[in-house]
Design a protein around this motif. Sequence first.
Motif, PDB file in Angstrom:
ATOM      1  N   ASN A 272       0.776  -1.240   0.000  1.00 36.89           N
ATOM      2  CA  ASN A 272       0.000   0.000   0.000  1.00 36.89           C
ATOM      3  C   ASN A 272       0.806   1.287   0.000  1.00 36.89           C
ATOM      4  OD1 ASN A 272      -2.707  -1.198   2.188  1.00 36.89           O
ATOM      5  ND2 ASN A 272      -2.316  -1.565   0.038  1.00 36.89           N
ATOM      6  N   LEU A 273       2.065   1.237   0.391  1.00 34.91           N
ATOM      7  CA  LEU A 273       2.815   2.467   0.607  1.00 34.91           C
ATOM      8  C   LEU A 273       4.003   2.595  -0.333  1.00 34.91           C
ATOM      9  CD1 LEU A 273       2.997   2.476   4.529  1.00 34.91           C
ATOM     10  CD2 LEU A 273       1.312   3.648   3.080  1.00 34.91           C
ATOM     11  N   THR A 274       4.281   3.839  -0.731  1.00 37.10           N
ATOM     12  CA  THR A 274       5.507   4.120  -1.473  1.00 37.10           C
ATOM     13  C   THR A 274       6.663   4.261  -0.485  1.00 37.10           C
ATOM     14  OG1 THR A 274       5.279   6.529  -1.340  1.00 37.10           O
ATOM     15  CG2 THR A 274       4.131   5.399  -3.160  1.00 37.10           C
ATOM     16  N   ASN A 275       7.864   4.231  -0.999  1.00 39.74           N
ATOM     17  CA  ASN A 275       9.025   4.407  -0.121  1.00 39.74           C
ATOM     18  C   ASN A 275       9.005   5.779   0.557  1.00 39.74           C
ATOM     19  OD1 ASN A 275      10.116   1.867  -0.608  1.00 39.74           O
ATOM     20  ND2 ASN A 275      11.279   2.568  -2.382  1.00 39.74           N
ATOM     21  N   ASP A 276       8.542   6.806  -0.169  1.00 38.91           N
ATOM     22  CA  ASP A 276       8.462   8.137   0.439  1.00 38.91           C
ATOM     23  C   ASP A 276       7.451   8.153   1.572  1.00 38.91           C
ATOM     24  OD1 ASP A 276      10.374   9.136  -1.267  1.00 38.91           O
ATOM     25  OD2 ASP A 276       8.944  10.102  -2.629  1.00 38.91           O
ATOM     26  N   GLU A 277       6.332   7.460   1.407  1.00 31.24           N
ATOM     27  CA  GLU A 277       5.326   7.397   2.469  1.00 31.24           C
ATOM     28  C   GLU A 277       5.855   6.632   3.683  1.00 31.24           C
ATOM     29  OE1 GLU A 277       1.165   7.607  -0.070  1.00 31.24           O
ATOM     30  OE2 GLU A 277       2.222   5.692   0.116  1.00 31.24           O
ATOM     31  N   VAL A 278       6.582   5.562   3.425  1.00 35.90           N
ATOM     32  CA  VAL A 278       7.196   4.810   4.526  1.00 35.90           C
ATOM     33  C   VAL A 278       8.130   5.720   5.317  1.00 35.90           C
ATOM     34  CG1 VAL A 278       8.815   2.956   5.081  1.00 35.90           C
ATOM     35  CG2 VAL A 278       6.971   2.552   3.434  1.00 35.90           C
ATOM     36  N   ALA A 279       8.945   6.485   4.622  1.00 44.23           N
ATOM     37  CA  ALA A 279       9.888   7.378   5.290  1.00 44.23           C
ATOM     38  C   ALA A 279       9.154   8.448   6.093  1.00 44.23           C
ATOM     39  CB  ALA A 279      10.808   8.026   4.259  1.00 44.23           C
ATOM     40  N   GLU A 280       8.049   8.970   5.540  1.00 40.74           N
ATOM     41  CA  GLU A 280       7.292  10.000   6.258  1.00 40.74           C
ATOM     42  C   GLU A 280       6.673   9.437   7.531  1.00 40.74           C
ATOM     43  OE1 GLU A 280       4.179  13.610   5.362  1.00 40.74           O
ATOM     44  OE2 GLU A 280       4.238  11.929   3.964  1.00 40.74           O
ATOM     45  N   ILE A 281       6.094   8.261   7.430  1.00 36.73           N
ATOM     46  CA  ILE A 281       5.489   7.636   8.615  1.00 36.73           C
ATOM     47  C   ILE A 281       6.539   7.367   9.670  1.00 36.73           C
ATOM     48  CG2 ILE A 281       4.349   5.537   9.457  1.00 36.73           C
ATOM     49  CD1 ILE A 281       2.987   5.426   6.639  1.00 36.73           C
ATOM     50  N   TRP A 282       7.664   6.792   9.256  1.00 35.70           N
ATOM     51  CA  TRP A 282       8.688   6.445  10.238  1.00 35.70           C
ATOM     52  C   TRP A 282       9.298   7.688  10.866  1.00 35.70           C
ATOM     53  CZ3 TRP A 282       8.496   1.723  11.918  1.00 35.70           C
ATOM     54  CH2 TRP A 282       9.456   1.304  12.839  1.00 35.70           C
ATOM     55  N   GLY A 283       9.356   8.791  10.105  1.00 28.55           N
ATOM     56  CA  GLY A 283       9.854  10.034  10.668  1.00 28.55           C
ATOM     57  C   GLY A 283       8.973  10.560  11.782  1.00 28.55           C
ATOM     58  N   ILE A 284       7.678  10.277  11.711  1.00 27.17           N
ATOM     59  CA  ILE A 284       6.734  10.722  12.735  1.00 27.17           C
ATOM     60  C   ILE A 284       6.623   9.721  13.878  1.00 27.17           C
ATOM     61  CG2 ILE A 284       4.281  11.223  13.174  1.00 27.17           C
ATOM     62  CD1 ILE A 284       4.169  12.234  10.218  1.00 27.17           C
ATOM     63  N   ALA A 285       6.536   8.450  13.539  1.00 30.37           N
ATOM     64  CA  ALA A 285       6.205   7.424  14.539  1.00 30.37           C
ATOM     65  C   ALA A 285       7.372   6.526  14.914  1.00 30.37           C
ATOM     66  CB  ALA A 285       5.063   6.547  14.010  1.00 30.37           C
ATOM     67  N   GLY A 286       8.499   6.660  14.238  1.00 27.58           N
ATOM     68  CA  GLY A 286       9.579   5.698  14.399  1.00 27.58           C
ATOM     69  C   GLY A 286      10.137   5.578  15.801  1.00 27.58           C
ATOM     70  N   GLU A 287      10.322   6.687  16.488  1.00 33.37           N
ATOM     71  CA  GLU A 287      10.901   6.622  17.835  1.00 33.37           C
ATOM     72  C   GLU A 287      10.005   5.834  18.778  1.00 33.37           C
ATOM     73  OE1 GLU A 287      12.539   9.583  21.400  1.00 33.37           O
ATOM     74  OE2 GLU A 287      12.030  10.401  19.421  1.00 33.37           O
TER      75      GLU A 287
END
Length: 248
Positions: free
Chosen positions: A218-233
């Motif tokens: 469902n997700l592009t690599n850019d979307e994965v990076a955006e999500i992880w930037g917000i929720a990754g920690e």
Amino acid sequence: MTSAPPVMILGCGRSGTSIFGELFDGLDRYVYRSEPSFDVVLAADYSLPQAFKVPRESDRHPARPGLSFPLDRFLEAAPNARLFWIVRNPLDAVCSLRVGIAQQWGHHPQPPDWKDWLARPLIAQCAHHWEFLNRAGYAQVSQRATLVRFEDMITDPRQYSDAICGELEIDPTANAAHLARWSRRVQNSNNNDFIEAKTSRDYSRPDHQVRIDRWRENLTNDEVAEIWGIAGETAQAMGYSAPVPGAG
């Protein structure tokens, strides 16, 4: 016979709270309610085993941000309650959150700053919702809640349900038929046995084949990076590893 303890099931929406909750609908002598008003929770007959999934927010019972109800009031009514917090990989949860968040942030409890995020992409809004609840919400219950994982439930539902019974000192063999029916419903992909939780059906999208690692569909690599930037920690604090670049 000693009554099984009251149970409160918590977690971010689209993380398995509904199907986990339905485990209790027929388990032992539990009376199960999905998203009841908090007045119903307070008025429940605790001489019988009671199980609740994420009570609805109420102006009559204000809560700290991250939970939908005042935890201290619940524990006054049910001091021996067992709390379970179910968590799901944020990349997969965000894919599932899109329908509800797109409807004026229809998942609850809402972060207090949710309106400030409405100009951001939907993916970012969903990631913020996941991050806030699993940080601010879980922090309020972490000292007494059992943390369970969506992925464990999907991978081996019978082992998962037996472990929950063990936590509650319930004999799984005495509930074997119910546990078998519930376990057959819990599938990683759609098949003849899969039955989605009742309260989840309006939030589903037919855009994926699997539930674990759904994000790869469902997700592009850019979307994965955006999500992880917000929720990754917060995700890493809860035991999830950063995605491998280019794996989406």
